[in-house]
Design a protein around this motif. Structure first.
Motif, PDB file in Angstrom:
ATOM      1  N   ASN A 176       5.252   1.873  17.037  1.00 51.84           N
ATOM      2  CA  ASN A 176       3.877   2.350  16.633  1.00 51.84           C
ATOM      3  C   ASN A 176       3.546   3.690  16.671  1.00 51.84           C
ATOM      4  OD1 ASN A 176       3.379  -0.391  16.037  1.00 51.84           O
ATOM      5  ND2 ASN A 176       2.501  -0.981  17.922  1.00 51.84           N
ATOM      6  N   ARG A 227       6.481   6.260  14.795  1.00 51.97           N
ATOM      7  CA  ARG A 227       6.205   6.118  13.341  1.00 51.97           C
ATOM      8  C   ARG A 227       7.495   6.719  12.649  1.00 51.97           C
ATOM      9  NH1 ARG A 227       0.939   5.366  12.796  1.00 51.97           N
ATOM     10  NH2 ARG A 227       0.964   5.788  10.689  1.00 51.97           N
ATOM     11  N   TYR A 236       1.266  -2.332  11.313  1.00 50.27           N
ATOM     12  CA  TYR A 236       1.565  -1.003  10.801  1.00 50.27           C
ATOM     13  C   TYR A 236       2.774  -0.889   9.768  1.00 50.27           C
ATOM     14  CZ  TYR A 236       4.483   3.261  11.446  1.00 50.27           C
ATOM     15  OH  TYR A 236       5.095   4.488  11.126  1.00 50.27           O
TER      16      TYR A 236
END
Length: 342
Positions: free
Chosen positions: A80, A83, A111
Motif C-alpha cells: 500500500n 505503490r 488499492y
C-alpha cells in the motif's frame, strides 16, 4: 523449567474435508486464469501479512523460477505504501487473509482494484470484507485447518497460470499429486508426530531458537518462528535463509544454541544440506525437519519437490501443537493481537 502442560490436540477433525474443498475449486481457478491471461497478463503480485504472507512463498518460488512474467511478493502495508510502479492494468494481485478482515490486506485489495489490477482473494469465508473487496474469492471455510488448503489454493492458481502461459511442466503428474493431498498431508502429520514431540520437549525451555529454511520452504521456517514461536508461544526466535545464514548469523552458534532446520526436496536443498553439515558439527542442539520422512502416498516422485513445501508448513502446525502441550501455553492466548489497538 516448564512444569505446566496441556493435552495434545489431535489433528484437526476437518483436515481432509478442508483440503478437498480447496481442491474442488480447481476448475474455477483455471477459468479465472483463462480470463486473466486473455485480458493481457503482465505481472503478478502476492500480498498478505503474517501467516498469509508466508503461505505465498512456494507460489513466489514457482512463478519466479518458471514463469515468463515478473512476480512480486510483499507485506500488505508495504504494498500500500510502496505503490509499485508496475501495478496496473494487466496485473494480477493475489491477496490472502485467513479472517478476511486484516485491515492492511483489505486496503491492498481496494488499492489494487483502483489501480486497474485484477484481484483474487484467498480467505476463509466468501462473505468477508476481503472477499467482497476482490473481483473473486477462493475459500476453504475452515477455522481450524488453514495452512494446507491455503497452500492448495495458491498452488492451483499458480499452476494454471504457468500452464496457460506455456511454461513447461508435468501438469498431469502435479494434478495427481494435488488430488492425493487430503490423505498424503494427513499421513505426513502422523509420520511427523514423534519428531515434533522430540523437538518441542527438547526446546520448550530454551531462551532463543533460530530456524533455517530456503527457497519455497522459507515460508515454513519463517511462519513457524513468527506465527507460532513468537506470536502463539511468546518465545524468542529468529528465521534465516539457510544460505544467508553463513554471511553473519552463524557466528552466534555455540554448542548449546538450538537451531531448527527445514530441508525440502526442491532445487534449493543443497543450501539446507550445507547448513546441516555445519550445525551437526558446531551445536549439540540442532534439530532437522527433513521432508524425506514423509511418505506422501499418491504423490509422484518426480513432483515431490513441488509438494514438500506444503508438507513442511503443515508439519509446523503440528510442531506448534506439541509446544502448546509441553509448555502448557494455549496457542490462542495473546497479549496484543485482537486485544488492543495497534
Amino acid at each position: 523449567m516448564t512444569t505446566a502442560s496441556l493435552p495434545l490436540q489431535p489433528i484437526t477433525e476437518d483436515f481432509k474435508e478442508a483440503v478437498a474443498f480447496a481442491l474442488s475449486q480447481n476448475e474455477a481457478a483455471r477459468a479465472f486464469v483463462d480470463e486473466v491471461v486473455a485480458g493481457g497478463l503482465r505481472n503478478v503480485f502476492l500480498v498478505g501479512c503474517g501467516g498469509s504472507l508466508t503461505a505465498a512463498y512456494p507460489a513466489h518460488f514457482l512463478l519466479e523460477t518458471r514463469a515468463s512474467f515478473p512476480v512480486f511478493h510483499m507485506n500488505s502495508d508495504e504494498f500500500n505504501l510502496r505503490r509499485p510502479a508496475l501495478l496496473g492494468e494487466g496485473s494480477l494481485v493475489l491477496v490472502s487473509s485467513h479472517t478476511g478482515t486484516t485491515k492492511e490486506t483489505v486496503a491492498a485489495a481496494e488499492y489494487a482494484r483502483a489501480a486497474g489490477a485484477t484481484v483474487a482473494a484467498l480467505t476463509r469465508s466468501a462473505d468477508s470484507p476481503l472477499a467482497k473487496a476482490a473481483h473473486t474469492a477462493f475459500t476453504y471455510r475452515s477455522e481450524d485447518t488453514v495452512v494446507a488448503p491455503k497452500g492448495v489454493l495458491f498452488g492451483q492458481l499458480v499452476y494454471a497460470l504457468l500452464e496457460k502461459t506455456g511454461a513447461e511442466g508435468d501438469y498431469a503428474a502435479l494434478r495427481t499429486a494435488y488430488e492425493a493431498l487430503p490423505e498424503a498431508l494427513y499421513k505426513a502429520q502422523e509420520e511427523g508426530e514423534e519428531l515434533a514431540a522430540s523437538i518441542a520437549t527438547a526446546l520448550a525451555d530454551e531462551d532463543v531458537t533460530y530456524v533455517l529454511s530456503a527457497g519455497p520452504n522459507y515460508g515454513a521456517g519463517y511462519g513457524f518462528t513468527m506465527c507460532y514461536l513468537m506470536e502463539m508461544q511468546w518465545k524468542h526466535g529468529g528465521t534465516y535463509n539457510a544460505g544467508e545464514f553463513f554471511h553473519g548469523a552463524f557466528e552466534v552458534v555455540t554448542e548449546d544454541q538450538p537451531v531448527i532446520l527445514f530441508l525440502g526436496e526442491d532445487a534449493t536443498r543443497p543450501m539446507a544440506e550445507r547448513a546441516k553439515v555445519f550445525l551437526d558439527k558446531y551445536t549439540k542442539k540442532a534439530h532437522h525437519v527433513d521432508s524425506r520422512i514423509f511418505s506422501l502416498p499418491g504423490v509422484p516422485e518426480a513432483v515431490r519437490g513441488d509438494i514438500t513445501p506444503i508438507a513442511l508448513d503443515v508439519f509446523g502446525t503440528r510442531l506448534a501443537r506439541h509446544y502448546e502441550s509441553v509448555r502448557g501455553h494455549d496457542l490462542d492466548k495473546r497479549r496484543y493481537m485482537f486485544q488492543v489497538e495497534y
